[in-house]
Write a protein that holds these residues in place. Structure first.
Motif, PDB file in Angstrom:
ATOM      1  N   TYR A   1     -11.552 -26.733  26.951  1.00 35.17           N
ATOM      2  CA  TYR A   1     -10.091 -26.721  26.850  1.00 35.17           C
ATOM      3  C   TYR A   1      -9.497 -28.120  26.989  1.00 35.17           C
ATOM      4  N   SER A   2     -10.269 -29.135  26.620  1.00 31.17           N
ATOM      5  CA  SER A   2      -9.777 -30.504  26.717  1.00 31.17           C
ATOM      6  C   SER A   2      -8.606 -30.761  25.764  1.00 31.17           C
ATOM      7  N   PHE A   3      -8.494 -29.943  24.717  1.00 29.44           N
ATOM      8  CA  PHE A   3      -7.399 -30.121  23.755  1.00 29.44           C
ATOM      9  C   PHE A   3      -6.032 -29.857  24.383  1.00 29.44           C
ATOM     10  N   LEU A   4      -6.007 -29.183  25.542  1.00 31.16           N
ATOM     11  CA  LEU A   4      -4.731 -28.883  26.194  1.00 31.16           C
ATOM     12  C   LEU A   4      -3.986 -30.149  26.611  1.00 31.16           C
ATOM     13  N   LEU A   5      -4.715 -31.256  26.761  1.00 32.28           N
ATOM     14  CA  LEU A   5      -4.098 -32.511  27.182  1.00 32.28           C
ATOM     15  C   LEU A   5      -3.670 -33.367  25.999  1.00 32.28           C
TER      16      LEU A   5
ATOM     17  N   PHE B   1      -1.079 -31.152  20.582  1.00 33.08           N
ATOM     18  CA  PHE B   1      -1.191 -29.722  20.877  1.00 33.08           C
ATOM     19  C   PHE B   1      -0.097 -29.272  21.836  1.00 33.08           C
ATOM     20  N   ILE B   2       0.274 -30.109  22.764  1.00 32.34           N
ATOM     21  CA  ILE B   2       1.341 -29.750  23.708  1.00 32.34           C
ATOM     22  C   ILE B   2       2.646 -29.490  22.954  1.00 32.34           C
ATOM     23  N   ILE B   3       2.968 -30.362  22.005  1.00 31.15           N
ATOM     24  CA  ILE B   3       4.194 -30.178  21.214  1.00 31.15           C
ATOM     25  C   ILE B   3       4.087 -28.917  20.368  1.00 31.15           C
ATOM     26  N   LEU B   4       2.907 -28.696  19.761  1.00 29.07           N
ATOM     27  CA  LEU B   4       2.703 -27.493  18.957  1.00 29.07           C
ATOM     28  C   LEU B   4       2.856 -26.243  19.810  1.00 29.07           C
ATOM     29  N   ALA B   5       2.324 -26.284  21.034  1.00 30.51           N
ATOM     30  CA  ALA B   5       2.408 -25.135  21.939  1.00 30.51           C
ATOM     31  C   ALA B   5       3.859 -24.821  22.306  1.00 30.51           C
ATOM     32  N   ILE B   6       4.641 -25.859  22.581  1.00 33.37           N
ATOM     33  CA  ILE B   6       6.052 -25.648  22.912  1.00 33.37           C
ATOM     34  C   ILE B   6       6.788 -25.020  21.725  1.00 33.37           C
ATOM     35  N   SER B   7       6.451 -25.488  20.530  1.00 32.96           N
ATOM     36  CA  SER B   7       7.116 -24.952  19.339  1.00 32.96           C
ATOM     37  C   SER B   7       6.803 -23.472  19.146  1.00 32.96           C
ATOM     38  N   PHE B   8       5.593 -23.055  19.519  1.00 33.62           N
ATOM     39  CA  PHE B   8       5.222 -21.646  19.365  1.00 33.62           C
ATOM     40  C   PHE B   8       6.063 -20.737  20.254  1.00 33.62           C
ATOM     41  N   LEU B   9       6.512 -21.236  21.398  1.00 33.11           N
ATOM     42  CA  LEU B   9       7.359 -20.433  22.277  1.00 33.11           C
ATOM     43  C   LEU B   9       8.675 -20.081  21.583  1.00 33.11           C
ATOM     44  N   PHE B  10       9.272 -21.063  20.922  1.00 35.96           N
ATOM     45  CA  PHE B  10      10.527 -20.819  20.202  1.00 35.96           C
ATOM     46  C   PHE B  10      10.291 -19.977  18.954  1.00 35.96           C
TER      47      PHE B  10
ATOM     48  N   VAL C   1      -4.427 -22.656  10.396  1.00 30.66           N
ATOM     49  CA  VAL C   1      -4.738 -23.897   9.681  1.00 30.66           C
ATOM     50  C   VAL C   1      -4.145 -25.095  10.418  1.00 30.66           C
ATOM     51  N   VAL C   2      -2.881 -24.999  10.780  1.00 32.13           N
ATOM     52  CA  VAL C   2      -2.214 -26.090  11.495  1.00 32.13           C
ATOM     53  C   VAL C   2      -2.865 -26.314  12.859  1.00 32.13           C
ATOM     54  N   THR C   3      -3.186 -25.239  13.543  1.00 35.52           N
ATOM     55  CA  THR C   3      -3.849 -25.367  14.847  1.00 35.52           C
ATOM     56  C   THR C   3      -5.204 -26.027  14.711  1.00 35.52           C
ATOM     57  N   GLY C   4      -5.972 -25.624  13.690  1.00 31.88           N
ATOM     58  CA  GLY C   4      -7.283 -26.228  13.456  1.00 31.88           C
ATOM     59  C   GLY C   4      -7.190 -27.702  13.115  1.00 31.88           C
ATOM     60  N   ASP C   5      -6.163 -28.094  12.380  1.00 27.12           N
ATOM     61  CA  ASP C   5      -5.978 -29.507  12.049  1.00 27.12           C
ATOM     62  C   ASP C   5      -5.699 -30.339  13.298  1.00 27.12           C
ATOM     63  N   VAL C   6      -5.085 -29.730  14.296  1.00 25.02           N
ATOM     64  CA  VAL C   6      -4.745 -30.459  15.523  1.00 25.02           C
ATOM     65  C   VAL C   6      -5.931 -30.556  16.472  1.00 25.02           C
ATOM     66  N   VAL C   7      -6.675 -29.455  16.670  1.00 20.65           N
ATOM     67  CA  VAL C   7      -7.726 -29.426  17.693  1.00 20.65           C
ATOM     68  C   VAL C   7      -9.127 -29.587  17.128  1.00 20.65           C
ATOM     69  N   GLY C   8      -9.324 -29.367  15.822  1.00 15.51           N
ATOM     70  CA  GLY C   8     -10.656 -29.422  15.237  1.00 15.51           C
ATOM     71  C   GLY C   8     -11.319 -28.054  15.208  1.00 15.51           C
TER      72      GLY C   8
END
Length: 464
Positions: A237-241, A245-254, A358-365
């Motif tokens: 879960y190193s991608f959490l930092l 990904f943090i910005i993407l995660a916040i956007s998913f809440l909205f 697809v977008v998530t995979g592009d960010v975290v691999g």
């Protein structure tokens, strides 16, 4: 004799990958489509248990929330045991939950069986199946996800009348029992999820081993001992930092907050402006069918050469236009005007849903995709749970649907603007490409957006 492990230099973009797509398609039918069809039982539950709509509506909220809330557990089981075992176990739990629900004696009983148990089973299946598609596809990834994710719309379109017929013929108890048997096909879907060995995974594993020889993690089955469990979890879960990904995660809440109310309140709103029951139901049918078109066509379009490098921008446009369509909904007060809304909202909803993995995979691999999707769906849980009640409170308070739809649309538009703003900042601070000489050629390596030279990597490994 030990079987030789075959390493794929890149996802095959075909072959058994199409069976993975079929399996994921069936998983979305048995999870997301079945979840939507649970609303068909509402009237039956209300009449039988003598409860109001608000208490009965919690059944749908709980199963949806449990599916998303437990998504990281599904990723964990998939990573540390296997994707096949995780999906088969989830199929057994979901099927058991539906079968036990057919013997319900109270709504609280249904909260536990139909809500928690079935939702937990769905969680073990959903994110691992979606992650497997990303391992088998690269060039055709968006199209593959479009086909796989269309199972939700197609399944709803087919299952909704079937479930209604089952209720009429066998009562709600018999319908739940038969639905439990149908959901057991998730075990078959799990059997299709043949693991694939990518060199990217083994390179990631080898790097872990050189930095921490005591680690027992493997790329296919992360068999962690007690000593290395914390290290494995930290790397997994190193991608959490990662800021991206943090910005993407916040956007998913909205995004999750904004996308749910239109599905819940489109029919009540249509009825409130004088549309007939048949026409209101037809609006949902249109939305579901066009959702499928958005899944497949947008996935195919964004796989074309001229759009493939701009899939992130296409995702933002789809989310923004979906939110914009919600802003116009309060002024659409007849069936003829609500049909274009169903078409527009349904298409762009299907479009961005197909691009989320697809977008998530592009960010975290690819290596971290399963774990990342678990976190992504986990983030959907609370907004899915609270957004319909909040919208209902706005309707009760204001006496109309305007505030509810405006809050939904603005939330989705803010999601798109947040990601667009973050993208502009990254472009302004984009590092220059550097070349480092080696013994033979000048090489460069990009790893999940970070620039590292091959020579530097080799030196670091030797020092360690």
């Amino acid at each position: 004799m030990t079987k030789k492990t075959i390493l794929h230099t890149a996802p095959p973009d075909g072959g058994w990958g199409w069976m993975i797509v079929i399996g994921c398609f069936l998983v979305t039918v048995c999870t997301r489509a079945v979840t939507r069809c649970i609303s068909i039982f509402f009237v039956e539950f209300q009449v039988y248990f003598g409860q109001d709509y608000s208490r009965t509506a919690w059944i749908h909220s709980i199963v949806d929330c449990a599916t998303m809330l437990c998504a990281p557990l599904g990723s964990y089981v998939s990573n540390h045991v296997s994707c096949q075992v995780g999906i088969m176990l989830g199929g057994l739990l979901a099927s058991t939950g539906l079968v036990l629900s057919s013997f319900a004696t109270s709504l609280e009983y249904l909260y536990l069986t139909l809500g928690v148990l079935t939702g937990l089973g769905f969680a073990l299946c959903y994110s691992p199946a979606i992650a497997m598609v990303g391992k088998y596809f690269d060039k055709r990834k968006a199209l593959a996800y479009g086909i796989a994710m269309s199972g939700s719309g197609i399944g709803t379109f087919i299952l909704a009348p079937v479930v209604q017929l089952l209720i009429e013929q066998f009562s709600w108890r018999g319908a739940l029992l038969i639905l439990g048997g149908f959901v057991s096909n998730l075990c078959v879907c799990g059997a299709l999820m043949r693991p694939i060995n990518l060199k990217e995974d083994f390179a990631h594993y080898s790097l872990k081993q050189e930095h921490n020889p005591t680690s027992k993690c493997s790329p296919l089955s992360l068999d962690c001992t007690h000593k290395s469990l914390c290290y494995c979890s930290q790397k997994e879960y190193s991608f959490l930092l990662k800021p991206d990904f943090i910005i993407l995660a916040i956007s998913f809440l909205f995004l999750a907050y904004g996308c749910s109310p239109p599905f819940v309140y489109l029919v009540p709103y249509a009825l409130s402006v004088g549309v007939s029951h048949q026409q209101a139901a037809f609006l949902m049918s249109i939305l579901g069918v066009i959702d499928i078109v958005g899944n497949v066509s947008f996935g195919w379009l964004t796989d074309r050469r001229f759009l493939k490098n701009h899939r992130y921008a296409c995702y933002l446009i789809a989310v923004g236009l979906d939110g914009l369509s919600c802003l116009f909904l309060p002024i659409l007060r007849c069936f003829e005007l609500l049909v274009p809304f169903s078409v527009t909202f349904g298409y762009f909803d299907g479009a961005y849903v197909a691009l989320i993995p697809v977008v998530t995979g592009d960010v975290v691999g690819t290596t971290s995709l399963s774990s990342a999707l678990g976190v992504v769906f986990f983030l959907h849980a609370v907004p899915y749970l609270v957004s319909p009640p909040i919208s209902g409170w706005l309707v009760d308070t204001t006496g109309n649907y305007t505030a509810a739809f405006l809050s939904s649309g603005l939330s989705m538009i803010f999601c798109a603007l947040l990601l667009a703003f973050a993208k502009l900042i990254r472009l302004r601070h984009k590092p220059l490409t550097m070349t480092v000489p080696t013994s033979d050629t000048r090489q460069e390596i990009w790893t999940n957006g970070d620039l590292t030279s091959a020579a530097t990597e080799e030196c670091n490994h030797k020092e360690v």
